[in-house]
Structure formats: structure tokens, C-alpha cells
Design an enzyme around this catalytic site. Sequence first.
Site, mmCIF file in Angstrom:
data_model
loop_
_atom_site.group_PDB
_atom_site.id
_atom_site.type_symbol
_atom_site.label_atom_id
_atom_site.label_comp_id
_atom_site.label_asym_id
_atom_site.label_seq_id
_atom_site.Cartn_x
_atom_site.Cartn_y
_atom_site.Cartn_z
ATOM 1 N N GLU A 34 0.863 -1.197 0.000
ATOM 2 C CA GLU A 34 0.000 0.000 0.000
ATOM 3 C C GLU A 34 0.889 1.233 0.000
ATOM 4 O OE1 GLU A 34 -3.309 0.886 -0.242
ATOM 5 O OE2 GLU A 34 -2.345 2.850 -0.157
ATOM 6 N N THR A 147 -5.250 -1.673 -7.693
ATOM 7 C CA THR A 147 -4.868 -0.291 -7.377
ATOM 8 C C THR A 147 -6.022 0.697 -7.528
ATOM 9 O OG1 THR A 147 -4.003 -0.147 -9.623
ATOM 10 C CG2 THR A 147 -2.413 -0.570 -7.874
ATOM 11 N N GLU A 207 -24.978 19.047 -15.563
ATOM 12 C CA GLU A 207 -24.862 17.692 -16.124
ATOM 13 C C GLU A 207 -24.892 17.771 -17.651
ATOM 14 O OE1 GLU A 207 -24.352 14.345 -15.236
ATOM 15 O OE2 GLU A 207 -24.537 14.129 -17.409
ATOM 16 N N HIS A 449 -44.416 -6.403 10.213
ATOM 17 C CA HIS A 449 -45.257 -5.212 10.241
ATOM 18 C C HIS A 449 -45.069 -4.492 11.566
ATOM 19 C CE1 HIS A 449 -48.684 -2.606 9.545
ATOM 20 N NE2 HIS A 449 -49.099 -2.894 10.780
HETATM 21 P P1 NAI Z 1 -20.593 9.033 -12.464
HETATM 22 O O1 NAI Z 1 -20.151 8.287 -13.653
HETATM 23 O O2 NAI Z 1 -21.562 8.438 -11.516
HETATM 24 O O3 NAI Z 1 -21.228 10.436 -12.931
HETATM 25 C C1 NAI Z 1 -20.506 11.392 -13.674
HETATM 26 C C2 NAI Z 1 -21.484 12.286 -14.393
HETATM 27 O O4 NAI Z 1 -20.748 13.354 -14.946
HETATM 28 C C3 NAI Z 1 -22.200 11.595 -15.555
HETATM 29 O O5 NAI Z 1 -23.588 11.786 -15.408
HETATM 30 C C4 NAI Z 1 -21.641 12.310 -16.782
HETATM 31 O O6 NAI Z 1 -22.581 12.432 -17.822
HETATM 32 C C5 NAI Z 1 -21.282 13.677 -16.212
HETATM 33 N N1 NAI Z 1 -20.271 14.395 -16.987
HETATM 34 C C6 NAI Z 1 -19.171 13.894 -17.589
HETATM 35 N N2 NAI Z 1 -18.474 14.898 -18.202
HETATM 36 C C7 NAI Z 1 -19.140 16.047 -17.961
HETATM 37 C C8 NAI Z 1 -18.935 17.424 -18.319
HETATM 38 N N3 NAI Z 1 -17.869 17.804 -19.029
HETATM 39 N N4 NAI Z 1 -19.845 18.350 -17.909
HETATM 40 C C9 NAI Z 1 -20.921 17.964 -17.175
HETATM 41 N N5 NAI Z 1 -21.164 16.681 -16.809
HETATM 42 C C10 NAI Z 1 -20.287 15.735 -17.189
HETATM 43 O O7 NAI Z 1 -19.237 9.471 -11.749
HETATM 44 P P2 NAI Z 1 -18.945 10.017 -10.291
HETATM 45 O O8 NAI Z 1 -20.157 10.604 -9.680
HETATM 46 O O9 NAI Z 1 -17.750 10.878 -10.432
HETATM 47 O O10 NAI Z 1 -18.569 8.715 -9.502
HETATM 48 C C11 NAI Z 1 -17.408 7.969 -9.890
HETATM 49 C C12 NAI Z 1 -17.546 6.511 -9.550
HETATM 50 O O11 NAI Z 1 -17.557 6.335 -8.151
HETATM 51 C C13 NAI Z 1 -18.810 5.927 -10.129
HETATM 52 O O12 NAI Z 1 -18.437 4.838 -10.933
HETATM 53 C C14 NAI Z 1 -19.595 5.459 -8.942
HETATM 54 O O13 NAI Z 1 -20.098 4.158 -9.166
HETATM 55 C C15 NAI Z 1 -18.594 5.451 -7.794
HETATM 56 N N6 NAI Z 1 -19.252 5.919 -6.596
HETATM 57 C C16 NAI Z 1 -20.163 5.130 -5.978
HETATM 58 C C17 NAI Z 1 -20.839 5.580 -4.874
HETATM 59 C C18 NAI Z 1 -21.849 4.709 -4.250
HETATM 60 O O14 NAI Z 1 -21.845 3.515 -4.496
HETATM 61 N N7 NAI Z 1 -22.747 5.245 -3.435
HETATM 62 C C19 NAI Z 1 -20.602 6.910 -4.308
HETATM 63 C C20 NAI Z 1 -19.647 7.655 -5.045
HETATM 64 C C21 NAI Z 1 -19.001 7.156 -6.132
#
Ligand code: NAI
Length: 471
Positions: A34, A147, A207, A449
Site C-alpha cells: 500500500e 490499485t 450535467e 409489520h
Molecule cells: P458518475 O459516472 O456516476 O457520474 C458522472 C457524471 O458526470 C455523468 O452523469 C456524466 O454524464 C457527467 N459528466 C461527464 N463529463 C461532464 C462534463 N464535461 N460536464 C458535465 N457533466 C459531465 O461518476 P462520479 O459521480 O464521479 O462517480 C465515480 C464513480 O464512483 C462511479 O463509478 C460510482 O459508481 C462510484 N461511486 C459510488 C458511490 C456509491 O456507491 N454510493 C458513491 C460515489 C461514487
Amino acid sequence: MADQYDLIVIGGGPGGYTAAIRAAQLGLKTACVEKRENKALGGTCLNVGCIPSKALLDSSEMYETTTHKLARHGVKVGSVALDLDTMLKRKDKVVSELTGGVAYLFKKYGVTPVFGSAKLLKGNKVEVTAAGGAKSTLEAKSVLLATGSESAELPFMKFDGKHIVSSTEALNFNPVPKHLIVVGGGYIGLELGSVWKRLGSKVTVLEFLPRILSISDGEIASDVHKLLTKQGFEIHVDTKVTGAKVSGDNVTVTAQSKDGKELSFQGDRVLVAVGRRPYTAGLGLDDAGVKYDAKSGRVEVNQHFQTNVTGVYAIGDLIAGPMLAHKASEEGVVFAETLAGMKPHINYDAIPSVIYIWPEVSSVGLTEEQVKEKGTEYRVGKFKFSATGRAKAMDEQDGYVKVLADAKTDRVLGVHILGPRASDLIAECVTIMEFKGSAEDIARCTHAHPTLSEAVGEAARMAWAGKPLNS
Ligand code: NAI
């Protein structure tokens, strides 16, 4: 002579540490390298991802409840004040207790932690450069690359650590931003946007696509959009961010609407949350000859997580699939058990996902759009939480459970939940899908319930029998 192991795991996140622990439990001599400078195990998830964000989500939700919801329950409070320093310190304590817990598990099961930056060499050797620069070489029968990933950066608005930041810095804003502009309406943007909105920021989400939560079920995403707007979020879809300019403590973000109109947003902090990329800097993939996709950066593996180089494997965010901690951990377990000669399995069709906004969102299986695309005949069962006694008692009126079932076989194809504690309610649906169960199977299980889980039972009953009992 290099230190010899059965398995060297590179990366101590949920994928790597879980693989290392399981391998050690099964009798393999295992080391886990790590590189985090403070020597904390747990990776992005425990240190700067899932855990600290959930600590802040829970704290900020309590603040929101106290300031806006308690009065309806007949609880009067005096003046309520935010003590952000304490909130951030509590978050750090949650993190250190959990990362310490991984170190404890390594000790308990005999995993050797090695701190430093690992580089893959030819012949299943790994060179580790410690923080002070000292180098050592480890050798193993198998090497697992775990990683993880890093925040994707927009080339025209680089992270500066203060005004234009990734999710890591957005966990530590102090004071609360006046106006937080969030680029990206995905998981991170909506979760961290929720934290700072509840604590007093104005939050604007920009978005690029026509809708937020682009991979979620469309109906759910549309209802999340409405609920967040009701909470005060300003959300602009079809908005392409084109640049950002910092001046003093302010940032101007420029963007373009779908019809080509130039837009400009003034804020004091910008969170860029436009996805994550596999993290392979300095890992030596090219020298070792490990194949990866040049565009996405994802390492190519077969169904046993084996790369094109014999003895080198990869799991988690580094390879294809959703970038989720629990997906990485499952792969870690399956990898370690396969290496030890067992025959485990992983079902990629039943991996749940959760978005910890409020009300929460969770899902497993196909979205309605995906079911339609496949041409499968299906039935939908929907049940509102407001029709359950428990949600009423809790004063949680928003949201519903949506069950998609095959019209011919009744097999559950997907479940989508928007509502209180959706994160916990999805577990039953994952189990049913894992056992290839039907909507009738869910409906015939007795749901205690009064609980929120009754909404799951009723939605399933509606998908199976055409009508619920309580609506
Ligand atoms: P995401 O892929 O969920 O969302 C990114 C968003 O940014 C998309 O809707 C995309 O269309 C938009 N986007 C891309 N380029 C852009 C631009 N130039 N201008 C405006 N919008 C744009 O990615 P996010 O939220 O960064 O999360 C990253 C990863 O981390 C994801 O794969 C997610 O699964 C994971 N994650 C999971 C969580 C959970 O399980 N609760 C919490 C946080 C992250």
C-alpha cells in the site's frame, strides 16, 4: 534474495485487502503493498470515499432533521448551530477506526503489510519504493493488481485543491461553501452536493447528458431530479461545461446549453465529479507487458481475473464493470478462493448499487429501459412508501419500490427503490435475484409489520398478482 510469497496484492483497498485476507485465511503466504503515505489501509473507500462521505451524509442529515423535520414530530429545539470542526473530526475518527480495523485483520490472519509504491517487474517480481526512497523486491507465484481508480479531471479545468476540487477535497470544505457548483450529476456529485446543501450551501449541478443519474432507471432518476429540486438544488441538464476561471475566492464556470447558448455560473467552490479512471501510474504495466484498454485504462482480464501475463491478475475498478467497493471485494474473494483451488462464483447480474442521498436510491438488476431494449415482456409492480404504516410513522412520505418481473415466468428482472433506507431494503431483492426467484417469491415471504420492507413485498405482489393488498 527477494522475499518470497504465494501472493502479492498491490493495493490495500476493498478489493485488495479483502483478497489478501481471504488468501491468508486459505493458507497462502500473502503480502499487501500500500502506498498511501500515512500507511492507512482501506484504499479510497475507507480513506477518502464511501466511508467519510457517509459519515458526513449521516451527520448532515441529522442537522437537516433537527433544523427542518423535528418540529413536525412535536420536538421543539432551541437555536441549532452547526459545529463543522466537530463534524469533520468525527468523520476523521470514523475513518481512522475503520482503517485501523483492516490493519488489525491483517495481523489476525497473517497478511504482511508492505508500505511503499509498488512497480510490477517481469517474472512476477514487485519492486517497492518506500516513502524515504529505499527499494526492496518481493517475489510471488501470483501478483494481484488492485490499485483502484482516481478522479477523472477535465483538461480545461484542472484540480487546484482549493477552488476546483475532486471528491477528496470536497470532504473537507471549511467553512461551508456559499455556492458549490458541481460538475456531473452522478453518484458523487449528488451525494456530496447533498452534504453541503444540507449544511447551508447553494448547490448547482451541471450535467452534460439530458438527465442526472444516467445509468439508473429513468423513472427513478426523473423523480430524484424532482425531489432534489424540491430540496433546493439547482440542476441544469444538457449542459456542457467548457471552462472555469478563479478570481480571488470566486470561480466562474462557463458552459454551453444544448441549443448552443453560452452560460455562466458564479460560485466559490467547484466539485468536478465526472467519473473515475483506473489508477495505474507508476505500476509498470507497459514494462511488464500487461494489456489494458488505451482509452478507458481498464486492464484486460479473463473470467478468472487473469491478465495476459501468466501469474498476474487484476480486480476492482482496474477492470471492467461498475466502480463499486462491494464489486471489488466480491472479486477479491472469488479471486483468492480460485487461487486456493476452490470453485466460487460471482453473479454480475445481482450487484446492488446505492446512492446515499435522502431519500436513498438503490437498485439491483436491469432498469426498465434495459428490459425494453432486450425485448423481454415484463410487468411492473410499484408501491409507494406513503401507503405503509412505518413510513407514515416516520414522516417519510416520498418514494416507492419498483419491481420488474418477466411477464411469462414472473422471474425478478430488476428492483429499484427510492425511499427511506433504500440502502438496506435492497438486500432482500439481491438475495431473490441471486436465487433466480420470482416476484411471487418476494410477495409470499412474510414482511414484518410495520416495516419499510412491506413496500417491497407489496410492489412484488403487484408485479405478480396485478394488485397490492394495501393500496
Ligand atoms: P458518475 O459516472 O456516476 O457520474 C458522472 C457524471 O458526470 C455523468 O452523469 C456524466 O454524464 C457527467 N459528466 C461527464 N463529463 C461532464 C462534463 N464535461 N460536464 C458535465 N457533466 C459531465 O461518476 P462520479 O459521480 O464521479 O462517480 C465515480 C464513480 O464512483 C462511479 O463509478 C460510482 O459508481 C462510484 N461511486 C459510488 C458511490 C456509491 O456507491 N454510493 C458513491 C460515489 C461514487
